[in-house]
Structure formats: C-alpha cells, structure tokens
Design an enzyme around this catalytic site. Structure first.
Site, short mmCIF file in Angstrom:
data_model
loop_
_atom_site.label_atom_id
_atom_site.label_comp_id
_atom_site.label_asym_id
_atom_site.label_seq_id
_atom_site.Cartn_x
_atom_site.Cartn_y
_atom_site.Cartn_z
N ASP A 1 0.82 -1.20 0.00
CA ASP A 1 0.00 0.00 0.00
C ASP A 1 0.86 1.26 0.00
O ASP A 1 0.50 2.28 -0.59
CB ASP A 1 -0.92 -0.01 1.23
CG ASP A 1 -2.08 0.94 1.13
OD1 ASP A 1 -2.38 1.40 0.01
OD2 ASP A 1 -2.69 1.25 2.16
N HIS A 20 -5.44 6.30 7.34
CA HIS A 20 -4.61 7.27 6.64
C HIS A 20 -4.60 8.56 7.44
O HIS A 20 -5.54 8.86 8.18
CB HIS A 20 -5.15 7.50 5.22
CG HIS A 20 -4.87 6.36 4.29
ND1 HIS A 20 -4.19 6.53 3.10
CD2 HIS A 20 -5.14 5.03 4.38
CE1 HIS A 20 -4.08 5.35 2.49
NE2 HIS A 20 -4.64 4.43 3.25
N CYS A 54 -3.55 6.65 -2.26
CA CYS A 54 -4.46 5.76 -2.98
C CYS A 54 -4.63 6.28 -4.38
O CYS A 54 -5.03 7.43 -4.58
CB CYS A 54 -5.83 5.69 -2.28
SG CYS A 54 -7.01 4.64 -3.17
#
Length: 301
Positions: free
Chosen positions: A14, A207, A238
């Site tokens: 990620d 986040h 993202c």
C-alpha cells in the site's frame, strides 16, 4: 509484559503502490528484509493486480523470490481475483487479502464493479483458499468517507464486513481511505460493528490526511481492537482517491503503543532504519514524526 498489538506492515504494498518513480525489485526486497529484522511479524509484500492498473506492483512474484524469509514472519499478498490468487500461491505467499469498499462509487472506480459484484467474484477464490488451507484477510475501503459519495453510514460497513466474514475471511481491516475519520466517527463505527462482530476479527487501517490517524487508533483500542495496519515512514496514498496522503507511520504507531504499555515485538530503532532506507531510496522526506525526531537526536550524538 503488556498486551500484544499486532502490527500489519503495509508499506511494501500500500505504501509503494502510489509512488511515481520506478522502484526496483532489489530495493523492495531489501525493505522487506529490514522490516522483518526490526521485528515486524506481518508484512504485506506485494499485490497481484494488473500492472496496467498499478504499475508499481508489477513483478511482485520476483519480490517474493528475492527477499530472505524469516521464521515467524507472515508474508502476504493482495489478490483481486483467481488469477491473482494463483500467482500469489505460486509465489509462496503465506496469506492473501481481498478487498471491497463500503462505497459503490469507490468500488466502481477502484475495481470497476459494484460491491455485490466484487463479493461474488471472491466466492471462487475463497473456495480455493479454503481447499488450499490459505488464510484470507478482508479489506473494506472508505469505511468513514468516500471521495465521491461523502460520508458513509456505519451500517453499510457492517453489511460488507459480515459478507466477507461469512465467505471465510478471518479478519476485516477497516480502511479510512481518505483519512477524514475522527475519534467520534470511529467510536460510532466500532460501537455498531462490535455489537455483532468480535473485536478480535477487526483491524484498523488509518490514513493520516487530516492528522487524525493516531487519535483514531487510540479510540479503537477502547473498543478492543488489537490489530493495526500501518506503513513504514508513512508511505502511501491511494491511486483512486485524489488527495489521500499516506498511511499512518508504523514508527509513530509503535512509539505510541510502547508508551501506552503495549507490546509489539518491534525494535523501534531498527524500524526507523528501514524507514530511513526507503525514504532515501525514493528521494522523499520521511513522514514519520517519531523517526525524524530520533534521527535528529542521532545526528547530534
């Protein structure tokens, strides 16, 4: 000894998936090795998605064959479909993860299908995983808010979470993808979810876009959450959520947990070395406040 908090390190997947500059296999593998040597026991090492969709995840099979496996460390991979699952299995992933969202619009932008369609796609994968004895973790994106739909009702998160658990996921990671959550919103969400889902089956994935991630994690502890996703050096973003900055930094989470009397099994100095390595390799600032403070202290000693 204090109670154990399990850290799920997502930096190598990620964290790196949204980087603009190319990252070679050797650098990714070395990052994973440094994380394992710091005491991290769960590392999301790659993602078997289309390289056209997420170019940084191309070559995940090579990453899996390049790092040095350490006993007691789980090396997992994100798998959106059966092809991804087969590649992960062939690469030696210890676990896999599937992902959906609590927002229809985000799901369409992210994986080009509705929530119901995404869940249906996972059914054959879950069947294979059960037959193979492969554990599957589930992700839900946009559990608090969506860049396209705005605020998300907790009931929608509950419905998706129950569907993933019913399919066979052993744990659900709750992603505040755009980082708009506050402790009050997390309290509301987790109060609802833990009425029917054991806290032991939930994790938080915060986040830090609005600087609320540590506060939200702290609030989650009060609901029995003991699994936290985080990203070394605060790497991440993202590709489908404009303006979403990095995950909460693993260094900051570990420092807070140790200060609260919890155990993580992680050596924070070695963890900072891992974050410093990847930040230098990417030619970017380290987003961990704890890392920057300790690195500054080191420089004066």
């Amino acid at each position: 000894m204090g109670e154990l908090i399990r850290i799920v390190e997502v930096g190598a997947r990620d964290g790196l998936q949204n980087e603009s500059r190319p990252i070679d296999i050797k650098t990714k593998a070395h990052l994973i090795n440094l994380l394992a040597m710091s005491g991290v026991r769960y590392i999301e090492a790659g993602s078997f998605v289309s390289p056209k969709a997420i170019p940084q995840m191309a070559g995940s099979d090579q990453v899996f064959s390049s790092f040095s496996r350490q006993s007691g460390v789980v090396y997992s991979a994100l798998t959106p479909n059966m092809r991804g699952y087969d590649l992960a299995l062939a690469s030696g992933a210890d676990e896999v993860a599937v992902f959906s969202a609590a927002s229809e619009a985000f799901n369409q932008r992210n994986i080009n299908c509705s929530i119901a369609e995404s869940l249906a796609r996972f059914e054959p994968l879950m069947g294979r995983a059960a037959a193979d004895g492969m554990r599957v973790r589930g992700y839900i994106s946009c559990v608090v808010g969506c860049p396209y739909e705005g605020l998300i009702e907790p009931q929608r998160v509950l419905e998706v979470g129950n569907s993933l658990l019913d399919m066979g996921c052993y744990e659900i990671s709750l992603g505040d993808t755009i980082g708009i959550g506050t402790p009050a919103r997390f309290d509301e969400l987790l109060y609802l979810l833990t009425q029917t889902i054991p806290a032991s089956k939930l994790a938080v994935h915060c986040h830090d876009t609005y600087g609320q991630a540590l506060a939200n994690i702290y609030a989650s502890l009060g609901h029995g959450i003991r699994v936290v996703d985080s990203s070394v050096a605060g790497l991440g973003g993202c590709p489908y959520a404009k303006g979403a900055t990095g995950n909460v930094a693993t260094e900051d989470v570990v420092y807070m947990m140790h200060g609260l009397g919890y155990e993580t099994g992680i050596n924070i100095d070695k963890l900072i070395d891992a974050g410093n390595f990847i930040s230098t390799a990417l030619e970017r600032d380290n987003s961990s406040r704890v890392a920057n403070a300790i690195l500054s202290k080191r420089a004066t000693q």
